[in-house]
Design a protein around this motif. Sequence first.
Motif, mmCIF file in Angstrom:
data_model
loop_
_atom_site.group_PDB
_atom_site.id
_atom_site.type_symbol
_atom_site.label_atom_id
_atom_site.label_comp_id
_atom_site.label_asym_id
_atom_site.label_seq_id
_atom_site.Cartn_x
_atom_site.Cartn_y
_atom_site.Cartn_z
ATOM 1 N N GLY A 165 -5.994 -32.068 14.399
ATOM 2 C CA GLY A 165 -6.992 -31.413 13.559
ATOM 3 C C GLY A 165 -7.509 -32.322 12.464
ATOM 4 O O GLY A 165 -8.718 -32.434 12.249
ATOM 5 N N ALA A 166 -6.593 -32.989 11.762
ATOM 6 C CA ALA A 166 -6.999 -33.897 10.681
ATOM 7 C C ALA A 166 -7.818 -35.063 11.231
ATOM 8 O O ALA A 166 -8.863 -35.417 10.678
ATOM 9 C CB ALA A 166 -5.758 -34.408 9.951
ATOM 10 N N ALA A 205 0.049 -35.577 8.641
ATOM 11 C CA ALA A 205 0.589 -34.455 9.425
ATOM 12 C C ALA A 205 2.105 -34.393 9.313
ATOM 13 O O ALA A 205 2.680 -33.304 9.150
ATOM 14 C CB ALA A 205 0.164 -34.590 10.888
ATOM 15 N N LEU A 206 2.761 -35.535 9.399
ATOM 16 C CA LEU A 206 4.224 -35.566 9.249
ATOM 17 C C LEU A 206 4.642 -35.094 7.860
ATOM 18 O O LEU A 206 5.577 -34.293 7.728
ATOM 19 C CB LEU A 206 4.745 -36.981 9.499
ATOM 20 C CG LEU A 206 4.789 -37.428 10.953
ATOM 21 C CD1 LEU A 206 5.004 -38.940 11.038
ATOM 22 C CD2 LEU A 206 5.877 -36.685 11.708
ATOM 23 N N LEU A 207 3.942 -35.576 6.832
ATOM 24 C CA LEU A 207 4.295 -35.234 5.452
ATOM 25 C C LEU A 207 4.167 -33.736 5.194
ATOM 26 O O LEU A 207 5.120 -33.083 4.755
ATOM 27 C CB LEU A 207 3.422 -36.028 4.478
ATOM 28 C CG LEU A 207 3.582 -35.673 3.003
ATOM 29 C CD1 LEU A 207 4.957 -36.095 2.509
ATOM 30 C CD2 LEU A 207 2.498 -36.333 2.180
ATOM 31 N N PHE A 208 3.003 -33.165 5.486
ATOM 32 C CA PHE A 208 2.787 -31.764 5.124
ATOM 33 C C PHE A 208 3.513 -30.798 6.050
ATOM 34 O O PHE A 208 3.943 -29.728 5.606
ATOM 35 C CB PHE A 208 1.293 -31.462 5.017
ATOM 36 C CG PHE A 208 0.713 -32.007 3.742
ATOM 37 C CD1 PHE A 208 0.885 -31.343 2.542
ATOM 38 C CD2 PHE A 208 0.030 -33.206 3.737
ATOM 39 C CE1 PHE A 208 0.389 -31.847 1.358
ATOM 40 C CE2 PHE A 208 -0.478 -33.730 2.562
ATOM 41 C CZ PHE A 208 -0.297 -33.050 1.368
ATOM 42 N N SER A 209 3.684 -31.144 7.310
ATOM 43 C CA SER A 209 4.493 -30.299 8.195
ATOM 44 C C SER A 209 5.954 -30.313 7.746
ATOM 45 O O SER A 209 6.631 -29.276 7.771
ATOM 46 C CB SER A 209 4.389 -30.782 9.647
ATOM 47 O OG SER A 209 3.080 -30.656 10.119
ATOM 48 N N GLU A 254 -10.089 -28.890 4.974
ATOM 49 C CA GLU A 254 -9.069 -29.201 3.967
ATOM 50 C C GLU A 254 -7.804 -28.459 4.369
ATOM 51 O O GLU A 254 -7.630 -27.304 4.020
ATOM 52 C CB GLU A 254 -9.529 -28.740 2.578
ATOM 53 C CG GLU A 254 -10.876 -29.260 2.160
ATOM 54 C CD GLU A 254 -10.837 -30.691 1.674
ATOM 55 O OE1 GLU A 254 -9.742 -31.213 1.410
ATOM 56 O OE2 GLU A 254 -11.910 -31.290 1.573
ATOM 57 N N GLY A 255 -6.919 -29.082 5.119
ATOM 58 C CA GLY A 255 -5.893 -28.334 5.821
ATOM 59 C C GLY A 255 -4.474 -28.460 5.367
ATOM 60 O O GLY A 255 -3.569 -28.217 6.162
ATOM 61 N N PHE A 289 -4.461 -26.288 13.996
ATOM 62 C CA PHE A 289 -5.441 -27.306 14.358
ATOM 63 C C PHE A 289 -6.753 -27.086 13.610
ATOM 64 O O PHE A 289 -7.269 -27.997 12.952
ATOM 65 C CB PHE A 289 -5.691 -27.301 15.866
ATOM 66 C CG PHE A 289 -6.856 -28.151 16.285
ATOM 67 C CD1 PHE A 289 -6.707 -29.522 16.438
ATOM 68 C CD2 PHE A 289 -8.108 -27.590 16.506
ATOM 69 C CE1 PHE A 289 -7.782 -30.319 16.804
ATOM 70 C CE2 PHE A 289 -9.183 -28.372 16.883
ATOM 71 C CZ PHE A 289 -9.024 -29.738 17.029
ATOM 72 N N LEU A 290 -7.295 -25.869 13.691
ATOM 73 C CA LEU A 290 -8.579 -25.583 13.046
ATOM 74 C C LEU A 290 -8.490 -25.695 11.530
ATOM 75 O O LEU A 290 -9.413 -26.186 10.878
ATOM 76 C CB LEU A 290 -9.079 -24.191 13.455
ATOM 77 C CG LEU A 290 -9.465 -24.043 14.926
ATOM 78 C CD1 LEU A 290 -9.801 -22.593 15.247
ATOM 79 C CD2 LEU A 290 -10.618 -24.966 15.291
ATOM 80 N N GLY A 291 -7.375 -25.253 10.968
ATOM 81 C CA GLY A 291 -7.192 -25.362 9.518
ATOM 82 C C GLY A 291 -7.138 -26.808 9.059
ATOM 83 O O GLY A 291 -7.612 -27.144 7.974
#
Length: 196
Positions: A53-54, A137-141, A24-25, A18-20
């Motif tokens: 987070g984003a 979030a879906l893409l990078f996870s 720029e996470g 979440f914090l990351g």
Amino acid sequence: MTDTIHRLVEQYGLIAVFLGCVAEGESAAILGGFFAHQHVFIVWQTVLAAFLGAFAGDTFFFFLGHSFAEHRWVRRLRKRPGFSHAYQSVRTHPNIFVLSNRYIYGMRLVGGIASGLSGIPIWRFIALNALSSLVWALLFSTIGYVFGLGAEQIIGRSLLLHQRLLIALGIGVAVIVVAVFIGHRVARRERAREGD
């Protein structure tokens, strides 16, 4: 030692994702996906932490620009490399800019400030930001999860969970170092371009 690291990742890992993702996470979301593949996190919780987070980060910077335009922090951020380009882009193509800003490394922070200063209605920004945050979030996870599948094929299932955790942490640190290096180069190039 490795058991302690494993316990810390299990207990605080989603908070770190979440914090990351507030900043720029990409690396935090990818690492979260990798840990989800290793069954340290649950997949939907990883995606939710990355999304929140984003969304929270971009919304915070939007409201910072929208409500505190003359604050010294905002004035300082407006001098950062890429701000003038972000502000011009959001003024000409606001919807496209809000949807795509998070995918341009080094622009999320100044892009949020520029969006807040641009006059975009709050409701529109929140809706576009939520959509963009969810897709991001879906893409990078998913990239992290798929990377976990590939890593398992390469290094095998025989490694213990804590050994895979240490490998993942090492990869995460390497990704962060490369991202910071690239970010500094892009910022230097942008400063040189704005100085011309």
